[in-house]
Scaffold this active site. Structure first.
Site, PDB file in Angstrom:
ATOM      1  N   GLY A 134       0.501   8.067  -0.086  1.00  0.00           N
ATOM      2  CA  GLY A 134      -0.427   7.588   0.923  1.00  0.00           C
ATOM      3  C   GLY A 134      -1.682   8.440   0.960  1.00  0.00           C
ATOM      4  O   GLY A 134      -1.698   9.578   0.474  1.00  0.00           O
ATOM      5  N   CYS A 135      -2.740   7.888   1.549  1.00  0.00           N
ATOM      6  CA  CYS A 135      -4.036   8.580   1.531  1.00  0.00           C
ATOM      7  C   CYS A 135      -4.027   9.835   2.406  1.00  0.00           C
ATOM      8  O   CYS A 135      -4.422  10.918   1.954  1.00  0.00           O
ATOM      9  CB  CYS A 135      -5.148   7.629   1.935  1.00  0.00           C
ATOM     10  N   PHE A 136      -3.589   9.715   3.664  1.00  0.00           N
ATOM     11  CA  PHE A 136      -3.480  10.903   4.514  1.00  0.00           C
ATOM     12  C   PHE A 136      -2.545  11.927   3.872  1.00  0.00           C
ATOM     13  O   PHE A 136      -2.830  13.129   3.853  1.00  0.00           O
ATOM     14  CB  PHE A 136      -2.924  10.534   5.893  1.00  0.00           C
TER      15      PHE A 136
END
Length: 325
Positions: A134-136
């Site tokens: 995921g990006c976070f």
């Protein structure tokens, strides 16, 4: 040439994959599937591709006999359904959250490996199925991974991070509308964001004696793309020694850079870079991390993983300049 297919071709991550791969010298995009827009020209959905892919249309059919790898971009909860239509001989990179957690990583005889190259590059090279982070999670794990690798996480970890509106995906919601997002900012899913599970899983895997807590406060930003995360934890180690630890760890990882001065999001927009700035106030070590949520946080990292899987130079197709102004 690697023959590539994309499923879920109308979304933001698929659009970035196409934009990057049409200029990738080792890739041929053979098949782009859209369940919502079959038969539609790509440039009518991704208007930035006008002039690059004028004659290509979305398909409703997966061309199993023509593909080496498929990127799943259909969104969270939809990848398992698509796997039933994909030949077991085809490699898969999934950009949803469906296979990132260990308890969900095996499906239909496929074992998905968590695809963070800065953590397990050699394992990715030998894998056929990748769960793209995921990006976070990417921004935050890269912030604390060198500490965990050196068994240095002893106290609670506190994180705040803000993401651009593209982090919400292309499907409309109340908080993605321009009139809500513009000139606005809000915290959401405080201490409960789904990427926190990824972060905890990886940190506990890398440093198995970590028993403290991780507190994560995410924010919706009023800009389009990019993530900036600020992480702090207590340490007795000097700033100079911490900088040495980080630079040594990332020395062989071409997309992570340590900055000697404070950073801002525009430095990484449109690139596959993660830039870290490390500072210290009294006994608090502070790590600021910046990435482009659509590239290093999604499509660029997926291509980085593909390069590793097919023994292509890791940086191939990903030497990109930031949009600074």
């Amino acid at each position: 040439m690697v023959e590539v297919g994309i499923i879920g071709g109308t979304g933001y991550t698929a659009g970035e994959l196409i934009r990057l791969m049409i200029h990738h010298p080792k890739v041929n995009i053979r098949n782009i599937v859209s369940r919502s827009s079959p038969g539609t020209y790509l440039h009518l959905i991704h208007s930035d591709l006008l002039g690059d892919v004028n004659n290509i249309k979305f398909s409703n059919e997966i061309k199993n006999d023509e593909l080496d790898i498929i990127f799943l971009c259909s969104g969270h909860g939809r990848s398992k359904k698509e796997l039933f239509n994909i030949s077991d001989k085809i490699k898969v990179i999934d950009l949803s959250q469906d296979f990132r957690m260990i308890e969900n990583s095996t499906f239909k005889k496929r074992n998905f490996i968590y695809g963070l190259p800065e953590l397990q590059k050699n394992i990715i090279r030998q894998s056929d199925n990748i769960a793209n982070p995921g990006c976070f999670a990417t921004s935050i794990i890269l912030s604390i991974l060198p500490l965990a690798k050196n068994n240095l996480l002893k106290k609670n970890i506190h994180i705040s991070a803000i993401t651009g509106s593209t982090g919400s995906g292309k499907e409309h919601s109340e908080t993605s509308h321009f009139s809500w997002r513009n000139n606005n900012i809000s915290a959401y899913k405080i201490f409960t964001h789904q990427h926190l599970c990824e972060i905890e899983q990886i940190i506990n895997k890398v440093q198995n004696n970590f028993v403290s807590k991780i507190y994560f406060v995410p924010y919706r930003g009023n800009f389009t793309r990019g993530i900036i995360s600020t992480t702090y934890t207590e340490t007795d180690i000097s700033l100079e020694d911490n900088n040495t630890i980080y630079k040594k760890y990332y020395n062989d990882h071409p997309f992570v850079h340590i900055s000697d001065i404070n950073v801002d999001v525009k430095q990484v927009v449109n690139t596959n870079k993660c830039i870290l700035y490390i500072t210290k106030e009294k006994n608090k070590l502070i790590i600021i991390s910046i990435i482009d949520n659509l590239i290093k946080g999604a499509s660029g990292q997926a291509i980085q993983n593909m390069n590793l899987m097919f023994n292509i130079e890791e940086t191939c197709g990903l030497i990109l300049k930031s949009i600074r102004f």
